[in-house]
Design an enzyme around this catalytic site. Structure first.
Site, PDB file in Angstrom:
ATOM      1  N   SER A  73       3.238  13.676  -7.774  1.00  0.00           N
ATOM      2  CA  SER A  73       3.273  14.192  -6.392  1.00  0.00           C
ATOM      3  C   SER A  73       4.413  13.612  -5.566  1.00  0.00           C
ATOM      4  O   SER A  73       4.279  13.425  -4.351  1.00  0.00           O
ATOM      5  CB  SER A  73       1.940  13.926  -5.679  1.00  0.00           C
TER       6      SER A  73
ATOM      7  N   HIS B 176      14.411 -10.152   9.431  1.00  0.00           N
ATOM      8  CA  HIS B 176      13.274 -10.088   8.521  1.00  0.00           C
ATOM      9  C   HIS B 176      13.434  -8.831   7.672  1.00  0.00           C
ATOM     10  O   HIS B 176      13.870  -7.791   8.170  1.00  0.00           O
ATOM     11  CB  HIS B 176      11.961 -10.024   9.303  1.00  0.00           C
TER      12      HIS B 176
ATOM     13  N   SER C  98      11.196  -6.612   4.636  1.00  0.00           N
ATOM     14  CA  SER C  98       9.995  -6.509   3.825  1.00  0.00           C
ATOM     15  C   SER C  98       9.788  -5.054   3.426  1.00  0.00           C
ATOM     16  O   SER C  98      10.378  -4.136   3.998  1.00  0.00           O
ATOM     17  CB  SER C  98       8.770  -7.031   4.580  1.00  0.00           C
TER      18      SER C  98
ATOM     19  N   GLY D  58       6.532  -3.920   3.324  1.00  0.00           N
ATOM     20  CA  GLY D  58       5.290  -3.542   3.983  1.00  0.00           C
ATOM     21  C   GLY D  58       4.134  -3.237   3.050  1.00  0.00           C
ATOM     22  O   GLY D  58       3.233  -2.475   3.410  1.00  0.00           O
ATOM     23  N   ARG D  59       4.136  -3.839   1.855  1.00  0.00           N
ATOM     24  CA  ARG D  59       3.091  -3.537   0.885  1.00  0.00           C
ATOM     25  C   ARG D  59       2.238  -4.776   0.621  1.00  0.00           C
ATOM     26  O   ARG D  59       2.629  -5.897   0.926  1.00  0.00           O
ATOM     27  CB  ARG D  59       3.710  -3.016  -0.412  1.00  0.00           C
TER      28      ARG D  59
ATOM     29  N   SER E 134       4.106  -6.573  -2.920  1.00  0.00           N
ATOM     30  CA  SER E 134       4.683  -7.092  -1.680  1.00  0.00           C
ATOM     31  C   SER E 134       5.967  -7.884  -1.961  1.00  0.00           C
ATOM     32  O   SER E 134       6.025  -8.707  -2.875  1.00  0.00           O
ATOM     33  CB  SER E 134       3.679  -8.000  -0.977  1.00  0.00           C
TER      34      SER E 134
ATOM     35  N   ASN F 164      13.000 -13.886   5.098  1.00  0.00           N
ATOM     36  CA  ASN F 164      13.617 -14.031   6.410  1.00  0.00           C
ATOM     37  C   ASN F 164      14.928 -14.798   6.247  1.00  0.00           C
ATOM     38  O   ASN F 164      15.001 -15.753   5.462  1.00  0.00           O
ATOM     39  CB  ASN F 164      12.702 -14.781   7.374  1.00  0.00           C
TER      40      ASN F 164
END
Length: 300
Positions: free
Chosen positions: A135, A170, A172, A174-175, A180, A184
């Site tokens: 998908s 920073h 990232s 976001g997981r 993850s 920084n």
């Protein structure tokens, strides 16, 4: 050095860029000053100044682009052991998108004439648009907010105008674990430009985290300790290059790009990358990628 030259460090994508408020120069005895041809960096400064008060215009920070087609020689499957349904069906062809804006936090001098403080935000996404079996998910998205200060100088090195800056950022995806990734950094910036060339170097130090919160403690080994960027314009074609490296591990990353006009404000964009850390999920995975698409804004 004129006011435009004093603001040149605010102009590169592959760099933490910003736009200073340009002061109006006086006209002695009402005599029209001789017009000087603007450099590549000065032209961007002027264009951003012309729209900085328009509430319907967002000022670009780094480069903004859409690459509907990219192809890698080594899609990173190892990082997705927790998602075997994705892992088995990843395609080595995907789309790549970058959107980046910046906002000035002052309109007057802070500590020095014509200095500036900015907030910037950049998002990059790698979209498995050709993977119908899963998908077409977004494989990875990186978010990069940053706060940076820039100040002009009167210095010139070998005929090139020089500027400097300092910032903190920073980055990232976001997981949650185990996917993850984040870190920084605090950085310095040195920037040189003249006519149709520009060069910048950005060394950084990682801001340490608690071991329990650090999901990628060896990220500097692959992402490096600095970034060097160069830009050159030949007529209406612009060439860009970025290099990251860690001299201790000899691991790094190279990005090369060229943009060219195609229709009105839209420009064609060809991108080639090679090495570690194209994205955070790929920080310890080396690959080569070729992409083609549209540049909405140039880095300079």
């Amino acid at each position: 050095m004129n006011k435009l030259h004093q603001c040149l460090l605010h102009t590169l994508v592959l760099l933490p860029t910003s736009t200073a408020v340009l002061a109006h120069e006086s006209h002695e005895h009402d005599v029209e000053p001789e017009k000087k041809e603007l450099s590549m960096a000065e032209r961007r400064i002027q264009q951003e100044k012309d729209t900085q008060d328009n509430p319907f215009v967002l000022t670009p920070h780094k480069m903004n682009y859409i690459l509907p087609y990219t192809k890698t020689d080594s899609i990173n499957r190892a990082a997705y052991d927790s998602r075997p349904d994705w892992q088995e069906n990843f395609d080595d062809q995907e789309a790549k998108i970058q959107l980046s804006i910046k906002v000035p936090l002052n309109y007057g001098d802070l500590f020095a004439p014509d200095d500036a403080l900015y907030f910037g935000f950049t998002a990059q996404s790698w979209w498995q648009i050709y993977s119908d079996d899963i998908s077409a998910p977004f494989r990875e998205t990186n978010y990069q907010p940053e706060l940076f200060y820039v100040a002009p100088t009167e210095w010139q090195h070998f005929g090139h105008n020089f500027g400097w800056g300092v910032g903190i950022e920073h980055q990232s995806n976001g997981r949650s674990e185990p996917l993850s990734r984040s870190w920084n950094r605090a950085y310095l910036l040195g920037f040189w430009e003249k006519e149709n060339t520009a060069f910048a170097i950005r060394p950084w130090v990682r801001i340490s985290e608690d071991d329990a919160d650090d999901d990628n403690p060896d990220i500097e080994d692959y992402m490096g300790n600095f970034e060097a960027t160069a830009a050159y314009q030949y007529e209406s074609v612009k060439f860009f290059g970025t290099v990251r490296n860690n001299f201790s591990t000899h691991k790094g990353f190279v990005e090369l790009g060229v943009t060219f006009p195609i229709w009105k404000r839209l420009r064609g964009y060809i991108q080639y990358t090679d090495g570690y850390g194209e994205s955070l999920i790929d920080y310890n995975h080396s690959q080569r990628r070729f992409g083609i698409g549209i540049a909405l804004t140039d880095p300079i």
